[in-house]
Design an enzyme around this catalytic site. Structure first.
Site, PDB file in Angstrom:
ATOM      1  N   HIS A   1      -5.036   2.549 -12.572  1.00 23.89           N
ATOM      2  CA  HIS A   1      -3.816   2.526 -11.761  1.00 23.89           C
ATOM      3  C   HIS A   1      -3.776   1.370 -10.764  1.00 23.89           C
ATOM      4  O   HIS A   1      -3.210   1.489  -9.676  1.00 23.89           O
ATOM      5  CB  HIS A   1      -3.619   3.862 -11.031  1.00 23.89           C
TER       6      HIS A   1
ATOM      7  N   CYS B   1      -2.049   7.261  -4.876  1.00 23.54           N
ATOM      8  CA  CYS B   1      -3.122   6.868  -5.793  1.00 23.54           C
ATOM      9  C   CYS B   1      -3.567   5.409  -5.660  1.00 23.54           C
ATOM     10  O   CYS B   1      -4.716   5.122  -5.337  1.00 23.54           O
ATOM     11  CB  CYS B   1      -2.678   7.118  -7.233  1.00 23.54           C
TER      12      CYS B   1
END
Length: 467
Positions: free
Chosen positions: A142, A83
Site C-alpha cells: 500500500h 494505512c
C-alpha cells in the site's frame, strides 16, 4: 540411607556446568550480534481488540503470552490514522507528511496510481543492509501500485502479497475486481486465506534465513475489510467493481461481529506459529519481535455496523480520526533475555522503529535532521525513560499536537484541548480555561506544519559502528 543426590554421576554436573558456561557465552555473543527483527503489523487492529489490552471476547492467548513475556506499551501511537500514512513513517523513520498530502491518508488506486513512497527515501530494509541483513515483506504494501514504487525497489529482497489497500482475503481480488497477489514483481494468484498465506511464507523465510540476520515485516491484511473469516468462500469476483459498500464484504449489519472475532483469532494463531518457529529453530533469544497495528480500529463504518467491528477501549474516535482511537494502538516488544517483561507508559510512535533497529544492529545512527523518530533501545534494554518531545499528526484539515499529557486537536479551526493522563477518553475540552497552553501548542503545531511542507535533507545509508 543414601540420598538420591549422592548417586548422581559427576559427569552430570560437568555436563550441566558446561551447558551453563555455553549458555553464558552464547548470551554474551548474542548481546553483540545484530538481532533478527520480526515486525508483525496488523491492519486496523483497535487498541482493545486483544485480551492483554482489555478485550474479553476475542480469544488471543498467543498475543497475550507475548505481552506477558515482553514489554507492553500503553501509549504507543501510529504516525497516522490510515494505512499508507503509518507504513510510510514506519519504513523511513520520518513523518509521512514530508512526502506530500497524499501520504496523510490512504493511497487511492485511481487518484494516486502513479505515485508511491519516494525512491530516494531510505527504508528499514535498505538501512539494515550494511549490517548484512536480508529483508522480506509478506502481506500488504500500500505504498505504490506499480513499478518503480514496489517493495523490491525499496530494499526488500523478497515480497509476496498485495499492493493495494484491501483485497478479498480468499480470492485476492482488489476493490476494482483485479487480481492483486504478487511474488516479487510478478502477478501470481494462489488459493488460501490471507492470514494463512502470509504466515506460511513468513515461516518459510525464517527457515531459509536462519543463519543470517534478517528483517521480516509480516504485514497482515486482516482485520481490514472485506470482513471474512478463514472458512468462508470468496466474496469478490474478477471483473466486478467493489468501490461501493460491497467492498466491506458479504455480511449485513448485525452479522459482522463474529466474523471480526474470527479474523482477530486467526491473527493470534499466526503469532503463535511465528513464535513457535523461532523457538524451534533456537532463534527466539536472538530475535526482537515487535507486534503493533497500523492505526486504530473502526467502531462503525458510516452509519452502519455500530459496535460490530473494533474495540478501542476507553479511547474516543476511530480509524481516520485524530482522536486517540484513531492512532493509539496496541504494541508489544518481545525478546527473551534482552527485553524484560513489564508494562511501560512511555509515549512512542511508529517512526521510532527504524532508529531503534539501527541502534540494535550496531549501525551508526542517521544524523539529525534526517530522521524524526528516536531509538527506543535504551527503553527496551535498560528501561531508561525516553526524552521529552512533542508529537504531531495531520490528516487533511485536522491536525494535532501533543506535549507530555496535553494534546491539542485543531478541527477546521476549532481548538480542542485534552489532558490525556486524567482524560484518556478526550471527553473534556479544556481549551477555554487554558488559553496559554492552547497558544503554545498551536504555535508548535504551526511551526511543524510549515516544516512538513518544506523539502528536508535526505538520510544517507548508515555504516557499521566502530568498535
Amino acid at each position: 540411607m543414601i540420598s538420591n543426590f549422592s548417586v548422581i554421576p559427576i559427569a552430570f554436573f560437568s555436563a550441566v556446568f558446561l551447558q551453563g558456561t555455553f549458555a553464558s557465552a552464547q548470551e554474551a555473543a548474542d548481546a553483540h550480534r545484530p538481532p533478527n527483527i520480526l515486525l508483525i503489523l496488523i491492519d486496523d487492529l483497535g487498541y482493545a481488540d486483544v485480551g492483554c489490552f482489555g478485550n474479553r471476547s476475542n480469544q488471543t492467548p498467543h498475543i497475550d503470552r507475548l505481552a506477558a513475556e515482553g514489554l507492553r506499551f500503553t501509549d504507543f501511537h501510529s504516525n497516522g490514522p490510515m494505512c499508507s500514512a503509518t507504513r510510510a513513517a514506519l519504513l523511513t523513520g520520518r513523518y509521512q507528511n514530508r512526502f506530500g498530502r497524499a501520504f496523510e491518508g490512504a493511497l487511492d488506486a485511481d487518484r494516486d496510481h502513479d505515485i508511491g513512497l519516494p525512491l530516494e527515501e531510505l527504508t528499514i530494509a535498505e538501512a539494515l543492509k550494511p549490517a548484512g541483513y536480508v529483508s522480506g515483506l509478506f502481506g500488504k504494501w500500500h505504498l505504490g501500485y506499480q513499478a518503480p514504487f514496489l517493495p523490491t525497489r525499496q530494499g526488500f529482497d523478497e515480497f509476496r502479497g498485495l499492493l493495494t489497500g484491501d483485497g478479498d482475503h480468499h480470492s485476492h481480488l482488489s476493490r476494482s475486481g483485479d487480481p492483486d497477489w504478487w511474488v516479487g514483481e510478478t502477478l501470481a494468484l494462489e488459493p488460501g486465506y490471507s492470514v494463512d498465506l502470509i504466515t506460511r511464507d513468513s515461516i518459510d523465510f525464517i527457515e531459509r534465513h536462519r543463519d543470517q540476520p534478517f528483517f521480516l515485516l509480516v504485514s497482515h491484511l486482516a482485520i481490514h475489510f472485506p470482513w471474512q473469516g478463514p472458512n468462508e468462500p470468496a466474496h469478490r469476483q474478477q471483473g466486478h467493481d467493489y468501490s461501493d459498500l460491497s467492498k466491506l464484504g458479504p455480511h449485513p449489519p448485525g452479522a459482522v461481529r463474529p466474523v471480526v472475532r474470527e479474523m482477530v483469532e486467526a491473527i493470534d494463531r499466526s503469532v503463535g506459529q511465528l513464535i513457535t518457529t523461532l523457538q524451534r529453530l533456537n532463534l527466539d533469544r536472538s530475535t526482537l519481535v515487535i507486534f503493533t497495528s497500523d492505526n486504530g480500529g473502526y467502531r462503525h463504518y458510516g452509519n452502519r455496523f455500530h459496535g460490530e467491528i473494533s474495540d478501542n477501549g476507553p479511547l474516543r474516535g476511530q480509524k481516520g480520526q485524530l482522536f486517540e482511537g484513531g492512532h493509539r494502538v496496541p504494541a508489544i516488544a518481545w525478546w527473551p533475555g534482552r527485553v524484560a517483561p513489564g508494562v511501560t507508559p512511555e509515549t512512542a510512535m511508529t517512526m521510532d522503529l527504524l532508529p531503534t533497529f539501527l541502534d540494535l544492529a550496531h549501525l551508526e545512527p542517521i544524523a539529525a535532521p534526517a530522521l524524526d523518530g528516536i531509538s527506543l533501545a535504551p527503553l527496551l534494554l535498560r528501561r531508561e525513560p525516553l526524552p521529552d518531545r512533542p508529537f504531531f499528526w495531520r490528516n487533511g484539515s485536522v491536525a494535532a499536537a501533543r506535549l507530555g499529557p496535553w494534546k491539542l486537536l485543531i478541527d477546521d479551526g476549532r481548538p480542542l484541548l485534552f489532558h490525556l493522563a486524567a482524560d484518556p477518553s478526550e471527553s473534556h475540552n479544556l481549551s477555554a480555561t487554558n488559553p496559554n497552553r492552547v497558544a503554545h501548542l498551536s504555535s508548535m503545531l504551526d511551526t511543524w506544519q510549515d516544516e512538513m511542507d518544506r523539502p528536508r535533507p535526505l538520510p544517507a545509508n548508515p555504516s557499521p559502528a566502530g568498535p
